[in-house]
Structure formats: C-alpha cells, structure tokens
Design an enzyme around this catalytic site. Structure first.
Site, PDB file in Angstrom:
ATOM      1  N   ALA A  66      10.013  29.509  27.817  1.00 44.08           N
ATOM      2  CA  ALA A  66       9.204  30.669  28.335  1.00 44.08           C
ATOM      3  C   ALA A  66      10.188  32.042  28.663  1.00 44.08           C
ATOM      4  O   ALA A  66      11.235  31.469  29.084  1.00 44.08           O
ATOM      5  CB  ALA A  66       8.117  30.370  29.392  1.00 44.08           C
ATOM      6  N   GLY A 111       9.705  25.583  27.208  1.00 40.94           N
ATOM      7  CA  GLY A 111       8.559  26.175  26.385  1.00 40.94           C
ATOM      8  C   GLY A 111       9.036  26.005  24.831  1.00 40.94           C
ATOM      9  O   GLY A 111       8.440  25.739  24.049  1.00 40.94           O
ATOM     10  N   GLU A 114       8.620  22.334  24.257  1.00 38.06           N
ATOM     11  CA  GLU A 114       7.016  22.091  24.185  1.00 38.06           C
ATOM     12  C   GLU A 114       6.386  22.595  22.982  1.00 38.06           C
ATOM     13  O   GLU A 114       5.596  21.839  22.474  1.00 38.06           O
ATOM     14  CB  GLU A 114       6.445  22.573  25.415  1.00 38.06           C
ATOM     15  N   GLU A 134      13.369  23.197  33.311  1.00 32.78           N
ATOM     16  CA  GLU A 134      12.440  23.974  34.416  1.00 32.78           C
ATOM     17  C   GLU A 134      12.921  23.709  35.901  1.00 32.78           C
ATOM     18  O   GLU A 134      12.877  24.575  36.698  1.00 32.78           O
ATOM     19  CB  GLU A 134      10.953  23.541  34.283  1.00 32.78           C
TER      20      GLU A 134
HETATM   21  N1  COA Z   1      13.997  33.567  29.229  1.00 37.30           N
HETATM   22  C1  COA Z   1      14.488  34.821  29.135  1.00 37.30           C
HETATM   23  N2  COA Z   1      15.654  35.219  28.564  1.00 37.30           N
HETATM   24  C2  COA Z   1      16.381  34.140  28.109  1.00 37.30           C
HETATM   25  C3  COA Z   1      15.976  32.798  28.022  1.00 37.30           C
HETATM   26  C4  COA Z   1      14.639  32.698  28.643  1.00 37.30           C
HETATM   27  N3  COA Z   1      14.226  31.502  28.829  1.00 37.30           N
HETATM   28  N4  COA Z   1      16.797  31.978  27.613  1.00 37.30           N
HETATM   29  C5  COA Z   1      18.050  32.787  27.244  1.00 37.30           C
HETATM   30  N5  COA Z   1      17.687  34.238  27.254  1.00 37.30           N
HETATM   31  C6  COA Z   1      18.412  35.267  27.146  1.00 37.30           C
HETATM   32  C7  COA Z   1      19.470  35.512  28.223  1.00 37.30           C
HETATM   33  O1  COA Z   1      19.085  36.177  29.385  1.00 37.30           O
HETATM   34  C8  COA Z   1      20.450  36.464  27.396  1.00 37.30           C
HETATM   35  O2  COA Z   1      19.932  37.887  27.406  1.00 37.30           O
HETATM   36  P1  COA Z   1      20.927  38.926  27.784  1.00 37.30           P
HETATM   37  O3  COA Z   1      21.752  39.025  26.653  1.00 37.30           O
HETATM   38  O4  COA Z   1      19.947  40.131  27.815  1.00 37.30           O
HETATM   39  O5  COA Z   1      21.538  38.595  29.157  1.00 37.30           O
HETATM   40  C9  COA Z   1      20.246  36.240  25.811  1.00 37.30           C
HETATM   41  O6  COA Z   1      18.796  35.350  26.105  1.00 37.30           O
HETATM   42  C10 COA Z   1      21.310  34.875  25.425  1.00 37.30           C
HETATM   43  O7  COA Z   1      21.347  33.946  26.068  1.00 37.30           O
HETATM   44  P2  COA Z   1      22.574  33.515  27.277  1.00 37.30           P
HETATM   45  O8  COA Z   1      22.401  32.890  28.375  1.00 37.30           O
HETATM   46  O9  COA Z   1      23.690  34.612  27.353  1.00 37.30           O
HETATM   47  O10 COA Z   1      23.300  32.328  26.061  1.00 37.30           O
HETATM   48  P3  COA Z   1      24.369  31.308  26.234  1.00 37.30           P
HETATM   49  O11 COA Z   1      24.662  30.861  25.193  1.00 37.30           O
HETATM   50  O12 COA Z   1      25.190  31.538  27.476  1.00 37.30           O
HETATM   51  O13 COA Z   1      23.284  30.092  26.898  1.00 37.30           O
HETATM   52  C11 COA Z   1      21.396  28.905  27.295  1.00 37.30           C
HETATM   53  C12 COA Z   1      22.197  29.678  26.183  1.00 37.30           C
HETATM   54  C13 COA Z   1      19.941  28.382  26.162  1.00 37.30           C
HETATM   55  C14 COA Z   1      22.001  27.573  27.622  1.00 37.30           C
HETATM   56  C15 COA Z   1      20.738  29.933  28.521  1.00 37.30           C
HETATM   57  O14 COA Z   1      20.412  30.987  27.941  1.00 37.30           O
HETATM   58  C16 COA Z   1      19.686  29.305  29.189  1.00 37.30           C
HETATM   59  O15 COA Z   1      19.935  28.458  29.984  1.00 37.30           O
HETATM   60  N6  COA Z   1      18.402  29.864  28.990  1.00 37.30           N
HETATM   61  C17 COA Z   1      17.112  29.525  29.854  1.00 37.30           C
HETATM   62  C18 COA Z   1      16.817  27.904  29.454  1.00 37.30           C
HETATM   63  C19 COA Z   1      15.637  27.742  30.172  1.00 37.30           C
HETATM   64  O16 COA Z   1      15.813  27.518  31.325  1.00 37.30           O
HETATM   65  N7  COA Z   1      14.486  27.515  29.632  1.00 37.30           N
HETATM   66  C20 COA Z   1      13.357  27.108  30.458  1.00 37.30           C
HETATM   67  C21 COA Z   1      12.413  28.285  30.811  1.00 37.30           C
HETATM   68  S1  COA Z   1      11.114  27.941  31.490  1.00 37.30           S
END
Ligand code: COA
Length: 259
Positions: A66, A111, A114, A134
């Site tokens: 999400a 999400g 999910e 989460e």
């Molecule tokens: N919500 C909002 N933005 C998200 C996102 C999310 N769930 N997951 C990734 N993004 C965004 C990042 O903020 C980044 O945006 P920016 O370039 O404007 O800063 C972009 O997507 C790329 O992600 P980034 O974190 O730079 O890539 P990465 O390769 O370093 O890491 C992940 C990849 C997936 C490990 C990392 O993005 C992450 O942990 N995301 C969140 C996962 C999460 O907690 N999901 C559950 C949400 S309830």
C-alpha cells in the site's frame, strides 16, 4: 474501461493488467485501489474477457505495498475504513467467476503480497520477493494478508513472515506453496498466458464453480461440501456438461459454449 493507474491489453480472451506506477514500485495508492475495484467489475461483466493476469510495471516491482504516504495522519476509524474497503476489493478479485492469476515480476510486499494472494494462483519470476513488512511500520496487513497467508503457507510460516517483517525469495515461495511456478522474468507472461489458455479452453461454468467451491473452504459461513454438492448438481443443467460427456464418449474434442 479506462484506468489511470492500470494498463490493460486483451488478446485471445486473456486480459493482461499491469499496475503502472513504476517510480513507486507500483504501490497501491487510492487511485490504484479504485482502478482495481473497476477492474474486477470489468472482468466479471465483459463477455470477451475469459481470464486475467495481474502483473506490475517494470522489472523490479510487482507491487511494493500500500502507498505508505497515504497512511500519515489516519485515525483508527479511518484505518478500519481503509482495510474494509481494501478487503472488499480483494474479495471481489478472489471471488471473480473467471480465473485471475498473478504474474509476480518483482517485489510483492504488504498490499502487493495481499493482491497476489487474492488472485486464484501465482507465478513468480526468479527475482520475485514476497513479504508482509507492515510490522516495520508499526502496522499489520489490512487487506486480508493475515488470513490468506495462513491459508496458503500455514500458520507457523505465516506468523514467522508476519512477525519478522522479512522477505522470502522466489524459490522459498515455491517451496512454501505460495507460488505454483518460478520462471525467468522474460518467460513470466508467456507461462501465465499458456496456463490460462489451457484453463479457458475448458467449460467456463465448471471453471467458475471450481473457484467458488475452493473459496468456500475458507468461508466460515458456508459448508464447503454443501457448496460443492450444489455446484456439482448445477453442472448437470449446463449444455457444456452434456457436450463434455458426449464428446468423451464419441471420442472427439468438446466444443464448449459457456452455457
Ligand atoms: N509506498 C510508497 N512508496 C513506495 C513504497 C510504498 N509501499 N514502496 C516503494 N516506494 C517508493 C519509494 O519511496 C521510492 O520513491 P522515491 O524514489 O520517490 O523516493 C521508490 O518507490 C523506489 O523505492 P526504493 O525504496 O528507492 O527502492 P529500493 O530498491 O531501495 O527498495 C523496497 C525497494 C521494496 C525494499 C523498498 O521500497 C521498501 O521497503 N518499500 C516499502 C515496502 C513496504 O513496507 N510495504 C508495505 C507497505 S504497508
């Protein structure tokens, strides 16, 4: 149907749906959720669509969760509303009468995991990663993740993933039964399409009754065996059942009409 966050293409009855926010790893913001709600209705009501594949844009992300930026400042009751709405949308995918499969091409987190689990089954590319992170945010899954993860991989493995907030790679997801196949990324959509071609060549009403009967296993309000009895009986009223059984006895291929 037009969408702001989904790309769609329909070929030979199979709708390929791409969640298209690659700069945010296809995170599910309100617009994507609204589009997914419209999508499940489109799949259900469009006769030309026989099945669907859901995948993510780019090579890195299926859906990374999400959209966390939309969580800031929500109250408890707004959080509940969000979860209720998200669950309803994912229920409509899970209960779609036509097959919907996830082609997981990268991160399927929160999400995203999910969403993949709401699909009828999942295929992953070799680089895919799954998790419910989460707890790292002080949250738990809200779109059905605590329920479907337990259903699909068992309580012990599910609770480990839920409580550590860790990720598993594609081979582990295969071993856990979270995905049915792991293939090189360039073969992902070909594999998904081939599986759906096999499925949509069968009797559509029988396929939809497989889905509803299997879903009844996890519905506490219904006895799945009774659902199966009713669905089995209903098949006898279909042209396709008469055609399928007759074709077998006449040693020819059946020509199903979906009636
Ligand atoms: N919500 C909002 N933005 C998200 C996102 C999310 N769930 N997951 C990734 N993004 C965004 C990042 O903020 C980044 O945006 P920016 O370039 O404007 O800063 C972009 O997507 C790329 O992600 P980034 O974190 O730079 O890539 P990465 O390769 O370093 O890491 C992940 C990849 C997936 C490990 C990392 O993005 C992450 O942990 N995301 C969140 C996962 C999460 O907690 N999901 C559950 C949400 S309830």
């Amino acid at each position: 149907m037009t969408y702001t966050t989904l790309l769609t293409s329909l070929e030979n009855g199979i709708l390929t749906v791409t969640v298209n926010r690659p700069d945010k790893l296809n995170a599910l913001n309100r617009d994507v959720m609204t589009d997914l709600e419209k999508l499940s209705k489109e799949i259900e009501t469009t006769p030309d669509i026989k099945a669907a594949i859901i995948t993510g844009s780019g090579q890195k992300g299926f859906v990374a969760g999400a959209d966390i930026s939309e969580f800031i400042g929500l109250s408890s009751s707004e959080g509940m509303d969000l979860a209720r709405k998200g669950q309803a949308i994912f229920f409509s995918i899970e209960n779609c009468s036509k097959p919907v499969i996830a082609a997981v091409n990268g991160f399927a987190l929160g999400g995203g995991c999910e969403l993949a689990m709401a699909c009828h089954f999942r295929i992953a590319s070799e680089n895919a990663k799954f998790g419910q992170p989460e707890v790292n945010l002080g949250l738990i899954p809200g779109y059905g993740g605590t329920q479907r993860l337990v259903q699909l991989i068992g309580k012990g493995r599910a609770l480990e993933l839920l409580m550590t907030g860790g990720m598993i790679d594609a081979p582990t997801a295969l071993q856990y039964g979270l995905v049915n196949y792991v293939v090189p990324q360039e073969e992902l959509l070909t594999k998904a399409t081939a599986l759906l071609q096999t499925i949509i060549a069968k009797a559509p009403l029988a396929i939809s009754r497989c889905i509803s009967s299997a879903n009844a296993v996890f519905d506490n309000n219904r006895n799945g065996y009774e659902v199966e009895i009713a669905a089995f009986g209903d098949c006898f009223d279909t042209d396709d059942m008469r055609e399928g059984t007759t074709a077998f006895l006449e040693k020819r291929k059946p020509a199903f009409t979906g009636k």
